[in-house]
Design a protein around this motif. Structure first.
Motif, PDB file in Angstrom:
ATOM      1  N   ARG A 192      40.188   8.813  26.019  1.00 17.27           N
ATOM      2  CA  ARG A 192      40.398   9.295  24.667  1.00 17.27           C
ATOM      3  C   ARG A 192      39.050   9.452  23.967  1.00 17.27           C
ATOM      4  N   TYR A 193      39.056  10.195  22.882  1.00 15.87           N
ATOM      5  CA  TYR A 193      37.833  10.389  22.115  1.00 15.87           C
ATOM      6  C   TYR A 193      37.819   9.376  20.986  1.00 15.87           C
ATOM      7  N   TRP A 194      36.840   8.481  21.005  1.00 20.77           N
ATOM      8  CA  TRP A 194      36.814   7.382  20.033  1.00 20.77           C
ATOM      9  C   TRP A 194      35.866   7.644  18.863  1.00 20.77           C
ATOM     10  N   ASN A 195      35.296   8.838  18.778  1.00 19.31           N
ATOM     11  CA  ASN A 195      34.458   9.225  17.641  1.00 19.31           C
ATOM     12  C   ASN A 195      33.319   8.231  17.402  1.00 19.31           C
ATOM     13  N   ILE A 196      32.567   7.950  18.454  1.00 18.74           N
ATOM     14  CA  ILE A 196      31.403   7.060  18.359  1.00 18.74           C
ATOM     15  C   ILE A 196      30.163   7.937  18.245  1.00 18.74           C
ATOM     16  N   THR A 197      29.493   7.903  17.112  1.00 19.84           N
ATOM     17  CA  THR A 197      28.331   8.768  16.897  1.00 19.84           C
ATOM     18  C   THR A 197      27.047   7.952  16.796  1.00 19.84           C
ATOM     19  N   LEU A 198      25.958   8.546  17.245  1.00 14.83           N
ATOM     20  CA  LEU A 198      24.660   7.880  17.165  1.00 14.83           C
ATOM     21  C   LEU A 198      24.238   7.686  15.713  1.00 14.83           C
ATOM     22  N   GLU A 199      24.607   8.633  14.853  1.00 11.23           N
ATOM     23  CA  GLU A 199      24.211   8.556  13.442  1.00 11.23           C
ATOM     24  C   GLU A 199      24.784   7.318  12.762  1.00 11.23           C
ATOM     25  N   GLU A 200      26.075   7.071  12.942  1.00 10.36           N
ATOM     26  CA  GLU A 200      26.672   5.915  12.280  1.00 10.36           C
ATOM     27  C   GLU A 200      26.167   4.608  12.884  1.00 10.36           C
ATOM     28  N   MET A 201      25.850   4.609  14.161  1.00 11.29           N
ATOM     29  CA  MET A 201      25.295   3.406  14.768  1.00 11.29           C
ATOM     30  C   MET A 201      23.901   3.114  14.216  1.00 11.29           C
ATOM     31  N   MET A 202      23.108   4.152  14.006  1.00 10.14           N
ATOM     32  CA  MET A 202      21.780   3.959  13.432  1.00 10.14           C
ATOM     33  C   MET A 202      21.870   3.475  11.990  1.00 10.14           C
ATOM     34  N   ASP A 253      32.420  -8.504  31.678  1.00  7.46           N
ATOM     35  CA  ASP A 253      32.931  -7.354  32.426  1.00  7.46           C
ATOM     36  C   ASP A 253      32.431  -6.053  31.809  1.00  7.46           C
ATOM     37  N   ILE A 254      32.425  -5.986  30.481  1.00  4.18           N
ATOM     38  CA  ILE A 254      31.820  -4.862  29.770  1.00  4.18           C
ATOM     39  C   ILE A 254      30.880  -5.427  28.722  1.00  4.18           C
ATOM     40  N   SER A 255      29.592  -5.136  28.843  1.00  2.00           N
ATOM     41  CA  SER A 255      28.596  -5.599  27.885  1.00  2.00           C
ATOM     42  C   SER A 255      28.172  -4.430  27.010  1.00  2.00           C
ATOM     43  N   ILE A 256      28.302  -4.605  25.704  1.00  2.00           N
ATOM     44  CA  ILE A 256      27.940  -3.552  24.754  1.00  2.00           C
ATOM     45  C   ILE A 256      26.607  -3.910  24.110  1.00  2.00           C
ATOM     46  N   PRO A 257      25.516  -3.232  24.474  1.00  2.00           N
ATOM     47  CA  PRO A 257      24.216  -3.548  23.871  1.00  2.00           C
ATOM     48  C   PRO A 257      24.215  -3.174  22.394  1.00  2.00           C
ATOM     49  N   ALA A 258      24.022  -4.167  21.537  1.00  3.93           N
ATOM     50  CA  ALA A 258      24.090  -3.933  20.093  1.00  3.93           C
ATOM     51  C   ALA A 258      23.490  -5.117  19.342  1.00  3.93           C
ATOM     52  N   ILE A 312      14.078  -1.775  20.618  1.00  6.57           N
ATOM     53  CA  ILE A 312      15.077  -0.831  20.134  1.00  6.57           C
ATOM     54  C   ILE A 312      16.076  -0.556  21.254  1.00  6.57           C
ATOM     55  N   THR A 313      17.348  -0.773  20.953  1.00  4.45           N
ATOM     56  CA  THR A 313      18.401  -0.587  21.946  1.00  4.45           C
ATOM     57  C   THR A 313      18.678   0.898  22.175  1.00  4.45           C
ATOM     58  N   ASN A 314      18.967   1.246  23.412  1.00  8.04           N
ATOM     59  CA  ASN A 314      19.320   2.612  23.770  1.00  8.04           C
ATOM     60  C   ASN A 314      20.760   2.882  23.322  1.00  8.04           C
ATOM     61  N   LEU A 315      20.925   3.618  22.227  1.00 12.65           N
ATOM     62  CA  LEU A 315      22.248   3.837  21.649  1.00 12.65           C
ATOM     63  C   LEU A 315      23.145   4.723  22.506  1.00 12.65           C
ATOM     64  N   THR A 316      22.557   5.523  23.366  1.00  8.66           N
ATOM     65  CA  THR A 316      23.373   6.336  24.272  1.00  8.66           C
ATOM     66  C   THR A 316      24.167   5.431  25.211  1.00  8.66           C
ATOM     67  N   ARG A 317      23.507   4.383  25.686  1.00 11.81           N
ATOM     68  CA  ARG A 317      24.192   3.428  26.557  1.00 11.81           C
ATOM     69  C   ARG A 317      25.184   2.587  25.760  1.00 11.81           C
ATOM     70  N   THR A 318      24.830   2.283  24.514  1.00 10.78           N
ATOM     71  CA  THR A 318      25.762   1.550  23.656  1.00 10.78           C
ATOM     72  C   THR A 318      27.053   2.341  23.492  1.00 10.78           C
ATOM     73  N   ALA A 319      26.913   3.633  23.194  1.00 15.70           N
ATOM     74  CA  ALA A 319      28.089   4.488  23.015  1.00 15.70           C
ATOM     75  C   ALA A 319      28.929   4.553  24.287  1.00 15.70           C
ATOM     76  N   ALA A 364      16.131  -4.865  30.080  1.00 15.86           N
ATOM     77  CA  ALA A 364      15.230  -3.698  30.103  1.00 15.86           C
ATOM     78  C   ALA A 364      15.959  -2.360  30.220  1.00 15.86           C
ATOM     79  N   PRO A 365      17.005  -2.231  31.063  1.00 10.74           N
ATOM     80  CA  PRO A 365      17.679  -0.929  31.172  1.00 10.74           C
ATOM     81  C   PRO A 365      18.385  -0.495  29.886  1.00 10.74           C
ATOM     82  N   TYR A 366      18.601  -1.445  28.980  1.00 11.59           N
ATOM     83  CA  TYR A 366      19.333  -1.138  27.747  1.00 11.59           C
ATOM     84  C   TYR A 366      18.391  -0.947  26.554  1.00 11.59           C
ATOM     85  N   ILE A 367      17.089  -1.010  26.799  1.00 10.61           N
ATOM     86  CA  ILE A 367      16.100  -0.892  25.726  1.00 10.61           C
ATOM     87  C   ILE A 367      15.365   0.439  25.869  1.00 10.61           C
TER      88      ILE A 367
END
Length: 236
Positions: A4-14, A201-206, A44-51, A32-35
């Motif tokens: 499904r589309y969860w409407n996760i945008t980089l703008e709102e995360m920033m 099981d699922i780690s959300i970098p944030a 600074i966390t890589n927000l693409t991976r966060t999304a 390191a892979p998440y920075i």
């Protein structure tokens, strides 16, 4: 693939400061892979991976909720406690937001007995039966009820071990995470740049310190849970 589309945008995360990590001296090299960068001594966390991982987490809780499974949200950090309670109530999930009592899940038999005591005392208080006891006993039982409400009030209707546990702060809730790992309960965990990314099981970098960041992540998860609950009701 995201279902499904969860409407996760980089703008709102920033805007919520999700990308701000800890100082470069306080970090876990496994992150390191998440920075994506360092700025003024802060990772600074890589927000693409966060999304990406947040979308996977939303898919997981949607599937769980649409199957009628039990979810538990854990976050006892004072800054996150209110957000955790509000999110859990909205999504009709169980929650722990004051203190994780050791063995809460791994010693479920004892927890069940405490929950039974909590429900029994609540019933006695509502029906007025508590007031029929001697004053000394009433005072003692009310203290017990207050303590049980504080620590177990968010799971008073939990009928067994949860199917999925969402953990807001890995460092703060390490004992809860270890219990889930021991029992094989799937976990979703917010991880800041000082955390261990391979435990959940699922780690959300944030950013797990900023209230706005925590609220945003929880909002997305709660929306997915509510969508799953609605699907479950329609199909029942």
């Amino acid at each position: 693939m995201t279902k499904r589309y969860w409407n996760i945008t980089l703008e709102e995360m920033m805007e919520a400061g999700v990308h701000f990590g800890h100082g470069t001296r306080k970090w876990n090299p496994r992150m390191a892979p998440y920075i994506s960068a360092k700025r003024k001594g802060i990772h600074i966390t890589n927000l693409t991976r966060t999304a990406r991982f947040l979308s996977e987490a939303c898919d997981l809780v949607f599937d769980a909720a649409s199957s009628g499974k039990q979810l538990l949200i854990v976050g006892t950090n004072k800054k996150a406690a209110d957000s955790v309670a509000r999110a859990a109530i909205r999504a009709r999930c169980h929650y722990v937001n004051k203190k994780w009592l050791g063995g809460m899940l791994t010693n479920w038999y004892t927890t069940e007995r405490r929950l039974h005591k909590l429900r029994d005392l609540r019933t006695k208080q509502k029906t007025g039966r508590l007031n029929c006891l001697p004053k000394r006993d009433v005072a003692m039982l009310r203290r017990q009820l207050s303590r049980l409400e504080t620590y177990l009030g968010g799971i008073k209707y939990m009928t067994g071990l949860p199917d999925i546990v969402i953990i807001v702060d890995q460092q703060e809730e390490y004992r809860a995470l270890r219990e889930c790992i021991t029992l094989g309960i799937p976990t979703i965990c917010l991880i800041d740049t000082n955390c261990e990314p391979d435990l959940a099981d699922i780690s959300i970098p944030a950013n797990d310190d900023a209230i706005a960041s925590i609220r945003l992540i929880l909002t997305k998860l709660v929306f997915a849970i509510c969508e799953g609950r609605s699907s479950y009701i329609r199909n029942s």
